[in-house]
Design a protein around this motif. Structure first.
Motif: not given
Length: 395
Positions: A308-321
């Motif tokens: 509502k205020q600013a677009p989300v530039s990145e969604v980073l998913l953290v995974i335990d390798a």
């Protein structure tokens, strides 16, 4: 005559008595300042005692080791020294510098494949062993089949008469499998006068909050003005941990009361980022369980509120390798809730199986952008396919 002598004697006695009286008066005047000085010291001591009692009553601490002087007599307390702000190491080329650490953990995969391809005679049993090696490294069934097919063709056409030739063929095909043409850059540039917003999501225990802190260091090293949003409000330890990461590099953290609405904290973080003209706002979300539908819905709410205020530039998913194929299950569910744009693989330097990089990219259709290669503050590295493959095949 007698009367004259008597008068003279009386006059002399009067003069002597007057002189003694005068001397006595001067002596009394000389002792008066001393008395006043003694009285003043005593009063000061009493005042000092009252001041100490007042300070103690106000919660102050008075010690005899460093008696107050000057301004401190008025109760002025010196401010503690400001924390030292660290200058993070440049992120560029970091994975190359950490190559030896990666090579030690991934040697089984690379050397195992090289040993098999360098045999004098490569028969069906050998190809089955190669397939088993790839599958055990979590490469995945489809990528494994594709790689074996290409290797079969090249070995048949070009031959692999020496270990060097086998290594060259394997290197080329592994680079193709990992992907050298994917966009692995972080989209963290300001747009439309607003900061880039990066949501970091993942399951508890993957190292998500630590990753946010390390990512802040990566961006600060690139001279970015960063602001942190501690939206994992269910864990006070996570909020404090994130704030500590920020303090170390001079980055402010927006936080709310424990148990407050995560979406509200995220909203305030982006609002503050806009007001302060930050370059990037990093938002740490709760390490929600992917099996809990309500929590996943909340993650979607955070994204909607932020946008509502600013677009989300990145969604980073953290995974335990180290979780292998279980990480793929997590990835699928998160991808259904938010538009994941990049993967961060942590603990890749430990007992992780390097093939998970290929598998997760194929599963989500998004690239691995960052990898964790240690516990150090600057051990989060931008993923570089060439450095990764060379580490696999290192002698």
């Amino acid at each position: 005559m007698e009367y004259v002598v008597a008068a003279i004697v009386i006059a002399v006695m009067v003069v002597v008595i007057a002189a003694f009286v005068a001397m006595g008066r001067r002596g009394g005047q000389a002792t008066a300042p001393e008395q006043r000085q003694t009285s003043s010291t005593s009063t000061g001591g009493a005042a000092g005692t009252r001041e100490e009692e007042g300070a103690a009553g106000r919660g102050g601490v008075v010690t005899d080791e460093h008696p107050p002087t000057g301004a401190d007599d008025l109760g002025v307390v010196e401010e503690p020294p400001a924390p030292v702000v660290e200058k993070p190491a440049p992120a560029k080329g970091r994975m190359v510098r950490l190559r030896s650490r990666l090579a030690r953990s991934q040697s089984t995969l690379g050397r195992g494949l090289l040993t098999l391809l360098s045999r004098d005679r490569i028969d069906e049993d050998t190809w089955e062993e190669i397939e088993d090696t790839l599958l055990s490294a979590d490469v995945g069934v489809k990528p494994t089949q594709e790689l074996i097919e290409r290797l079969r063709t090249r070995v048949r056409v070009e031959g692999a008469a020496s270990p060097e030739e086998a290594k060259a063929i394997l290197r080329d095909e592994l680079l193709t499998l990992v992907g050298t043409d994917l966009d692995r850059s972080l989209h963290v540039a300001r747009q439309g006068g607003k900061p880039a917003v990066v949501l970091v999501v993942g399951v508890n225990g993957t190292g998500k909050t630590t990753t946010v802190g390390k990512l802040a260091r990566v961006l600060v090293a690139e001279d970015k003005d960063v602001l942190l949003g501690a939206a994992d409000t269910f864990r006070a330890a996570a909020v404090d941990q994130l704030a500590t990461w920020g303090e170390r590099v001079g980055v402010p953290t927006i936080r709310g009361p424990e148990g407050s609405d995560p979406a509200s904290v995220a909203f305030e973080a982006v609002k503050a980022g806009i007001e302060q003209e930050a370059d990037v706002v990093l938002i740490d979300t709760a390490g929600r369980l992917h099996t809990k539908t309500g929590l996943m819905d909340e993650l979607g709410k955070i994204k909607r509120v932020v946008e509502k205020q600013a677009p989300v530039s990145e969604v980073l998913l953290v995974i335990d390798a180290t979780t292998g194929q279980n990480g793929l299950i997590q990835a699928r569910v998160f991808a259904e809730v938010v538009n994941v744009t990049g993967i961060v693989l942590t603990k890749l330097d430990s007992t992780a199986k390097g093939g998970i990089i290929v598998a997760v990219q194929r599963e989500l259709g998004v690239p691995v952008k960052l990898v964790g290669l240690g516990e150090g503050a600057d051990d989060l590295a931008p993923f570089e396919p060439t450095a990764f493959v060379d580490a696999l095949l290192a002698d």
